[in-house]
Enzyme design. Structure first.
Site, short mmCIF file in Angstrom:
data_model
loop_
_atom_site.label_atom_id
_atom_site.label_comp_id
_atom_site.label_asym_id
_atom_site.label_seq_id
_atom_site.Cartn_x
_atom_site.Cartn_y
_atom_site.Cartn_z
N GLU A 108 0.85 -1.19 0.00
CA GLU A 108 0.00 0.00 0.00
C GLU A 108 0.88 1.23 0.00
O GLU A 108 1.76 1.37 0.85
CB GLU A 108 -0.84 0.05 1.29
CG GLU A 108 -2.21 -0.56 1.18
CD GLU A 108 -3.00 -0.30 2.46
OE1 GLU A 108 -3.16 0.87 2.84
OE2 GLU A 108 -3.43 -1.29 3.08
N ASP A 137 -6.84 8.18 9.84
CA ASP A 137 -5.50 7.86 10.32
C ASP A 137 -5.22 8.41 11.70
O ASP A 137 -5.58 9.53 12.03
CB ASP A 137 -4.46 8.40 9.34
CG ASP A 137 -4.40 7.55 8.08
OD1 ASP A 137 -4.18 6.33 8.21
OD2 ASP A 137 -4.61 8.09 6.98
#
Lengths: 258, 391
Positions: free
Chosen positions: A47, A58
């Site tokens: 990724e 996040d």
């Protein structure tokens, strides 16, 4: 089926547990070397996080790394130009937030991803209801749209998500944003829900930090995704060498899962 | 004829703006909230409880005040909808009472909120205290320092204030952090969003809760013999007070005017983009990173605008202009001296536009209704420092 579907199903059918590390693109001068090191140490897909100013999915580690990368002038275009120079045999998946593609233009973004050799995308703020246009445009360029399934997703949604995701289903082990966790999470239930609806490969992420946690997840899942723990190691200056050691240890743990 | 400010479509869109761009973990909560709001809003008993709470606790209805001296000076008729007289000093109370009642109705014991200057945080803490809910407020670390007194107010009201240290450490990041935290506690916690923004159903729901002030204003204009004003003017950050007052006049002949801060003008300088769960107009750089807004008023320090405003601008039903810091300071002093009302710095943007455009975009003799969205007490220390050249 996209190329990513075919590739990841082949890995699953070979009996190998899949390891997917996450990197923040443009974090420092060595980031491409880190991606290479992960590929050589046994990652099955990688990724690539394209940094965004407001990463709401996040936690603090990836937020900090994203701001550092942005301060270095990192953009979607600069990341894709660098990815195009990579000489590794592991499928690349771009993870970013929708505004980056929206601003770039969806068709142009999908075409540019494909040109750089990217095979899939994860866009956490593109819900099942909103992903349609991007998936269509992506598929025209052989870019798979990977969807997340959360512990909070009710059964009817799990079915829709499991049938519509491409490449693999991203099973979130926790009700949390990305980050390091010490508990075992709720991944198993999420994976079982997906399995009941689809034969798509299922990887577990969110909170997986150690080889032991990755191996535990792979007792019931087809793979494990590791992000914040790896990014923390790079923020601590461990570089490609540190990546190689970390990924090798993860790989060994997954290879020991019966 | 197009009917404005009705319900959004099933995807939560007003035209091409709105939608629901949040992580999957939050989608079930948005769906639950949408169902709960629709159910409550169709229930007469909920409306009664909402209106009664705002009447007995929130200080509604707020009056409309005619401004004789300022009107004479500018050659137009100026009326103020006095949301500064509502409990906690602004229109924010309307939204938080609605959402706190809904939180209880959903059986959740707790709510979280974001705040910039602290107005929405104080209002949320107030409603939570009234209804016996736990409340945690996320506030940018810089704002906790700039608005230390509001932090103490929230604590006095029993809320917990969490300073946000990520990103720009202001409102935009307080929203980010509240959304991140909501993921972890969504099962027993409602996110009490402070403006007509965020994922569906928030922009619609918050506008509906704020529409009480627009309905009141429209009725009062009739009762007072003003009729339909020629202009309805409100300041716009996310846009909740503007949405509230516009909703009372959206299908009338009144011109609707939103006034943004020059340093946070999402309609003026923004482009379509996706942030905080919505597709709307956003100030961004050339590759789609969200810019930081800059304004003298923390409440307008937001790089986006609610999606329904983006739609009203696109369809030209409403017009949006910007006011700069110095004309805003002038307007704040002018209204204070001539009418005995100290407006919030946010609100002073609307006043500044009217002062600037009287005899220009606003023809002489026009009837102008300004939503006086908040009182200026919270800003007096900052204004004193600026006027003395100490800030």
């Amino acid at each position: 089926m996209t190329t990513l579907d075919t590739q990841l199903r082949a890995v699953r059918d070979s009996g190998r547990k899949v390891l997917v590390p996450y990197f923040v693109a443009g974090l420092d001068d060595e980031w491409l070397d880190c991606v290479r090191a992960a590929a050589f140490a046994g990652a099955d897909a990688i990724e690539i996080g394209v940094p965004f100013s407001d990463p709401i999915m996040d936690g603090i580690v990836i937020q900090e790394a994203s701001l550092l990368a942005l301060a270095r002038g990192t953009t979607l275009t600069s990341v894709l130009e660098q990815l195009a120079t990579l000489d590794i045999d592991v499928p690349l998946i771009v993870m970013t937030y929708f505004n980056i593609f929206h601003h770039h233009g969806l068709e142009r973004a999908a075409a540019d991803l494909a040109k750089a050799g990217v095979k899939g995308s994860i866009v956490p703020d593109l819900s099942l209801e909103e992903v349609g246009t991007w998936r269509e445009v992506g598929n025209a360029n052989d870019i798979a749209s990977i969807l997340m399934v959360a512990p909070s997703s009710p059964p009817a949604r799990v079915g829709q998500l499991a049938r519509q995701t491409q490449g693999f289903a991203y099973a979130a082990a926790r009700m949390a944003v990305t980050g390091v966790a010490s508990d075992s999470g709720r991944g198993e239930g999420v994976v079982q829900g997906i399995r009941a609806e689809s034969d798509v490969p299922v990887y577990v992420g969110i909170g997986i930090a150690t080889p032991e946690q990755a191996a535990a997840a792979c007792q019931y899942a087809d793979g494990a995704i590791v992000g914040s723990a790896l990014v923390q190691l790079l923020l601590d200056g461990k570089g490609p060498k540190g990546v190689e050691e970390f990924i090798s240890a993860m790989r060994a743990a997954l290879d020991n899962v019966a | 004829m197009t009917i404005y400010m009705g319900a959004p479509d099933s995807s939560g869109r007003f035209g091409e703006f709105g939608g629901r761009f949040v992580p999957e973990a939050l989608i079930p909560a948005c769906l639950e909230l949408e169902a709960a709001f629709k159910d409550a809003w169709a229930d007469t008993a909920f409306h009664e409880e909402f209106e009664e709470t705002l009447r007995e606790f929130g200080g509604r209805p707020t009056p409309i005040t005619y401004c004789p001296r300022l009107s004479a000076q500018l050659g137009i008729e100026i009326y103020l909808k006095r949301e500064d007289l509502a409990h906690t000093g602004s229109h924010k109370i309307n939204n938080v009472v609605g959402q706190a009642l809904l939180t209880k109705r959903m059986g959740k014991p707790r709510m979280i909120a974001e705040t910039g200057a602290g107005q929405h945080g104080v209002a949320s803490a107030t409603a939570a205290a009234r209804l016996g809910l736990e409340c945690t407020v996320y506030m940018g670390e810089i704002d906790t320092q700039r608005q230390a007194l509001n932090v103490f107010r929230m604590e006095l009201l029993g809320a917990t204030v969490v300073p946000v240290t990520s990103g720009s450490r202001t409102l935009k990041d307080a929203v980010n952090e509240a959304m991140r935290e909501w993921v972890t506690c969504v099962e027993d916690t409602h996110y009490c969003l402070g403006s007509v923004m965020g994922p569906h159903p928030f922009p619609w729901m918050v506008r509906e809760f704020q529409s009480i002030l627009g309905r009141e204003a429209a009725e009062q204009c009739q009762t007072l013999g003003v009729g339909t004003p020629d202009f309805v003017v409100a300041c716009v950050g996310g846009g909740s007070n503007a949405a509230g007052i516009f909703s009372g006049f959206a299908n009338s002949t009144a011109k609707l005017i939103g006034v943004e801060a020059a340093g946070g003008s999402a309609i003026g300088f923004g482009m379509p983009g996706v942030l905080h769960g919505m597709r709307s107009m956003l100030i961004q750089d050339e590759v789609g990173q969200i810019a930081e807004a800059h304004s003298i008023s923390a409440g307008l320090d937001y790089p986006g605008i609610g999606p329904e405003h983006a739609y009203l601008a696109a369809t030209q039903r409403a017009e949006y202009y910007a006011a700069g810091d110095s004309e805003v300071l002038d307007a704040l002093q002018l209204l204070s001296r001539m009418e005995g009302i100290i407006p919030a710095l946010e609100t002073a943007h609307a006043v500044a536009w009217v002062v600037r455009e009287a005899g220009g975009l606003i023809p002489k003799g026009s009837k102008v209704l300004i939503n006086l969205s908040g009182r200026g007490d919270k800003d007096v220390a900052q204004v004193r420092d600026i006027l003395r050249g100490e800030a």
